[in-house]
Design a protein around this motif. Structure first.
Motif, PDB file in Angstrom:
ATOM      1  N   MET A  44      52.353   6.651  73.653  1.00 49.36           N
ATOM      2  CA  MET A  44      52.565   7.205  72.357  1.00 49.36           C
ATOM      3  C   MET A  44      52.600   8.669  72.509  1.00 49.36           C
ATOM      4  O   MET A  44      52.023   9.260  73.207  1.00 49.36           O
ATOM      5  N   ASP A  45      53.507   9.337  71.841  1.00 47.68           N
ATOM      6  CA  ASP A  45      53.491  10.836  71.519  1.00 47.68           C
ATOM      7  C   ASP A  45      52.544  11.131  70.478  1.00 47.68           C
ATOM      8  O   ASP A  45      52.838  11.173  69.365  1.00 47.68           O
ATOM      9  N   TRP A  46      51.367  11.491  70.900  1.00 49.89           N
ATOM     10  CA  TRP A  46      50.298  11.929  69.923  1.00 49.89           C
ATOM     11  C   TRP A  46      50.594  13.100  69.030  1.00 49.89           C
ATOM     12  O   TRP A  46      50.379  13.195  67.856  1.00 49.89           O
ATOM     13  N   GLN A  47      51.349  14.022  69.652  1.00 51.82           N
ATOM     14  CA  GLN A  47      51.589  15.195  69.039  1.00 51.82           C
ATOM     15  C   GLN A  47      52.735  14.846  67.717  1.00 51.82           C
ATOM     16  O   GLN A  47      52.689  15.488  66.876  1.00 51.82           O
ATOM     17  N   PHE A  49      53.144  12.011  66.262  1.00 54.35           N
ATOM     18  CA  PHE A  49      51.981  11.110  65.766  1.00 54.35           C
ATOM     19  C   PHE A  49      51.666  11.745  64.450  1.00 54.35           C
ATOM     20  O   PHE A  49      51.794  11.446  63.495  1.00 54.35           O
ATOM     21  N   LEU A  50      51.094  13.054  64.831  1.00 51.14           N
ATOM     22  CA  LEU A  50      50.436  14.093  64.038  1.00 51.14           C
ATOM     23  C   LEU A  50      51.090  14.702  63.262  1.00 51.14           C
ATOM     24  O   LEU A  50      51.387  14.749  61.907  1.00 51.14           O
ATOM     25  N   GLN A  51      52.475  15.049  63.616  1.00 47.20           N
ATOM     26  CA  GLN A  51      53.471  15.701  62.863  1.00 47.20           C
ATOM     27  C   GLN A  51      54.032  14.718  61.704  1.00 47.20           C
ATOM     28  O   GLN A  51      54.278  15.291  60.657  1.00 47.20           O
ATOM     29  N   LEU A  52      54.126  13.390  62.175  1.00 47.22           N
ATOM     30  CA  LEU A  52      54.372  12.478  61.298  1.00 47.22           C
ATOM     31  C   LEU A  52      53.400  12.398  59.817  1.00 47.22           C
ATOM     32  O   LEU A  52      53.919  12.022  58.736  1.00 47.22           O
ATOM     33  N   ALA A  53      52.334  12.057  60.372  1.00 45.92           N
ATOM     34  CA  ALA A  53      51.220  11.945  59.746  1.00 45.92           C
ATOM     35  C   ALA A  53      51.244  12.977  58.413  1.00 45.92           C
ATOM     36  O   ALA A  53      50.906  12.779  57.359  1.00 45.92           O
ATOM     37  N   HIS A  54      51.145  14.347  58.819  1.00 41.82           N
ATOM     38  CA  HIS A  54      51.375  15.426  58.020  1.00 41.82           C
ATOM     39  C   HIS A  54      52.643  15.357  57.109  1.00 41.82           C
ATOM     40  O   HIS A  54      52.497  15.813  55.960  1.00 41.82           O
ATOM     41  N   HIS A  55      53.798  15.089  57.600  1.00 42.79           N
ATOM     42  CA  HIS A  55      54.853  15.125  57.063  1.00 42.79           C
ATOM     43  C   HIS A  55      54.884  14.006  55.907  1.00 42.79           C
ATOM     44  O   HIS A  55      55.289  14.283  54.725  1.00 42.79           O
ATOM     45  N   HIS A  56      54.339  12.899  56.159  1.00 44.52           N
ATOM     46  CA  HIS A  56      54.398  11.725  55.137  1.00 44.52           C
ATOM     47  C   HIS A  56      53.078  11.817  54.237  1.00 44.52           C
ATOM     48  O   HIS A  56      52.923  10.873  53.360  1.00 44.52           O
ATOM     49  N   ARG A  57      52.220  12.873  54.699  1.00 48.47           N
ATOM     50  CA  ARG A  57      50.862  13.154  53.786  1.00 48.47           C
ATOM     51  C   ARG A  57      50.207  11.875  53.886  1.00 48.47           C
ATOM     52  O   ARG A  57      49.448  11.578  52.903  1.00 48.47           O
ATOM     53  N   LEU A  58      49.981  11.557  54.894  1.00 45.67           N
ATOM     54  CA  LEU A  58      48.990  10.296  55.013  1.00 45.67           C
ATOM     55  C   LEU A  58      47.950  10.609  56.062  1.00 45.67           C
ATOM     56  O   LEU A  58      47.082   9.525  56.324  1.00 45.67           O
ATOM     57  N   ILE A  74      42.024   5.693  70.441  1.00 44.60           N
ATOM     58  CA  ILE A  74      42.815   6.721  69.633  1.00 44.60           C
ATOM     59  C   ILE A  74      42.078   8.049  70.129  1.00 44.60           C
ATOM     60  O   ILE A  74      40.984   8.266  70.124  1.00 44.60           O
ATOM     61  N   PRO A  75      42.916   9.002  70.875  1.00 41.48           N
ATOM     62  CA  PRO A  75      42.348  10.445  71.463  1.00 41.48           C
ATOM     63  C   PRO A  75      41.586  11.171  70.694  1.00 41.48           C
ATOM     64  O   PRO A  75      41.847  11.097  69.394  1.00 41.48           O
ATOM     65  N   ALA A  76      40.710  11.704  70.981  1.00 34.46           N
ATOM     66  CA  ALA A  76      39.640  12.550  70.210  1.00 34.46           C
ATOM     67  C   ALA A  76      40.119  13.563  69.595  1.00 34.46           C
ATOM     68  O   ALA A  76      39.922  13.920  68.505  1.00 34.46           O
ATOM     69  N   PHE A  77      41.250  14.348  70.513  1.00 33.63           N
ATOM     70  CA  PHE A  77      41.803  15.515  69.441  1.00 33.63           C
ATOM     71  C   PHE A  77      42.804  15.215  68.450  1.00 33.63           C
ATOM     72  O   PHE A  77      42.916  15.641  67.527  1.00 33.63           O
ATOM     73  N   VAL A  78      43.258  13.756  68.367  1.00 32.38           N
ATOM     74  CA  VAL A  78      44.002  13.366  67.143  1.00 32.38           C
ATOM     75  C   VAL A  78      43.014  13.025  65.982  1.00 32.38           C
ATOM     76  O   VAL A  78      43.186  13.459  64.980  1.00 32.38           O
ATOM     77  N   VAL A  79      41.896  12.208  66.367  1.00 31.73           N
ATOM     78  CA  VAL A  79      41.025  11.904  65.360  1.00 31.73           C
ATOM     79  C   VAL A  79      40.332  13.468  64.801  1.00 31.73           C
ATOM     80  O   VAL A  79      40.309  13.636  63.460  1.00 31.73           O
TER      81      VAL A  79
END
Length: 398
Positions: A44-47, A49-58, A74-79
């Motif tokens: 998984m590309d976690w960066q 993942f975070l960009q998509l989470a922000h874009h979709h406001r989720l 789930i990596p700690a920096f993602v959490v």
């Protein structure tokens, strides 16, 4: 319930990170072993993942879903990133709540009836917790004849029009548009004043009836009105469809309403039919059932089937916008034809008639005295052609 085949068709072009977000929202990771979950997230590309989470406001919903997992997969920096966004959003929604009560109160005190369309009241209504939904502005519906007075009130509260001072224009400007946007330069809050629910010229329920059916929010300390639940469902699916569902948050709202909010679906169906929007209701149900496993009872299935073929076609066109991290669906080449496909036959006819009416662009381009505004009608084709030529010339130079 959707099939695996449908899921694969709808998400064929989605990156694995977006598929994981959908799986997390559905709770898929909570029903498999940690070993299987580890396999699911491999590579998984976690960066992204975070960009998509922000874009979709989720990010708020995902943060709580990951907390429920109680797992270290789930990596700690993602959490931590999701937690920070969740916390920031909570404060933002509290700030919007205070501003909403002030603006709605100012309107109410001066005799302007108003109904909030989204914002903190919607977050509380759907999720029971304002931190679980994001909002960048306050959308407030008021009577058509009170728009100018509402603008004066907003300006007295320190708000400024995002478009600047409007040029004195032809009388049709409010008929052609459906809202105006104001921003507070200090508080950084944005208010959109609506006098129509939708920008198209299709048939829709008038304010008086919406007001009569409206209800008070159970969230605020001061009286703030919301749309009746059936009107709210119809409004949210229309809003999501018009924007191509390019933020999955809007689809999650529909899923949440279906799962947790008792609705008279037959009433919803009658209202969508009266406005020529049954295909949009069908589209929303196709997308929610396939992407989020939203459970549909017999009444929702009847609504889905009312325009099933058209609804499914619109759903397949809608996933294109979800797959692009865009700031506006207008950035996608197919958006105009998609918007036209959303319209009923009657709305398509009005679309062409509307093109004949002068716009604010015409007035800005060729200012005329009010006594000569009737000339904008015969001049409109020439002004439109002039703008096209100028736009093409600027594009070539750029």
């Amino acid at each position: 319930m959707s099939t695996i085949h449908e899921w694969e068709q709808y998400t064929a072009d989605f990156p694995q990170e977006l598929k994981l977000i959908l799986s997390m929202i559905k709770g898929d990771l909570t029903v498999i072993t940690p070993e299987d979950a580890q396999i699911r997230i491999k590579g998984m590309d976690w960066q992204l993942f975070l960009q998509l989470a922000h874009h979709h406001r989720l990010y708020s919903v995902l943060y709580l879903k990951i907390k429920e997992l109680n797992s270290a997969i789930i990596p700690a920096f993602v959490v931590e990133n999701l937690k920070q966004q969740y916390t920031t959003n909570t404060f933002r929604m509290l700030h919007l709540t205070a501003e909403m009560e002030q603006v709605c109160g100012a309107f109410r005190e001066r005799g302007i009836r108003n109904i909030t369309l989204k914002g903190p009241t919607l977050a509380h209504d759907l999720y029971g917790d304002i931190s679980l939904r994001t909002s960048k502005d306050l959308d407030i519906l008021i009577p058509f004849d009170d728009v100018e007075f509402a603008e004066e009130i907003l300006e007295s509260l320190g708000y400024e029009s995002k478009e600047g001072k409007r040029t004195p224009t032809v009388a049709s400007w409010k008929w052609r548009e459906h809202h105006i946007c104001y921003k507070h330069p200090v508080k950084r809050t944005q208010v959109e004043i609506h006098w129509r629910l939708n920008p198209d010229s299709g048939r829709e329920t008038d304010f008086e009836l919406l007001w009569k059916r409206s209800r008070f929010s159970t969230y605020t300390q001061t009286p703030v009105r919301m749309l009746e639940r059936e009107d709210l469902w119809a409004y949210l699916v229309t809003h999501g469809a018009r924007h191509g569902w390019f933020r999955l948050r809007w689809l999650l709202d529909i899923d949440q309403m279906i799962r947790s909010m008792p609705l008279d679906v037959k009433k919803v169906e009658r209202r969508l039919k009266a406005e020529g929007r049954l295909s949009i209701g069908s589209q929303a149900l196709h997308l929610a059932s396939v992407l989020l496993d939203t459970p549909l009872d017999a009444n929702y299935l009847a609504l889905l089937s009312s325009h099933e073929r058209v609804g499914e076609k619109l759903a397949r066109r809608g996933v294109v916008f979800m797959n692009e991290m865009i700031e506006s669906p207008a950035d996608v080449k197919s958006y105009r034809s998609y918007l036209f496909a959303l319209r009923s036959t009657r709305q398509k006819l009005f679309f062409f008639i509307e093109r004949l009416y002068p716009s604010t662009w015409d007035v800005d381009q060729l200012p005329l005295p009010r006594s000569l505004h009737f000339l904008y009608f015969p001049l409109r084709p020439f002004l439109w052609f002039w703008r096209r030529i100028k736009r093409n010339t600027m594009t070539e130079r750029g």
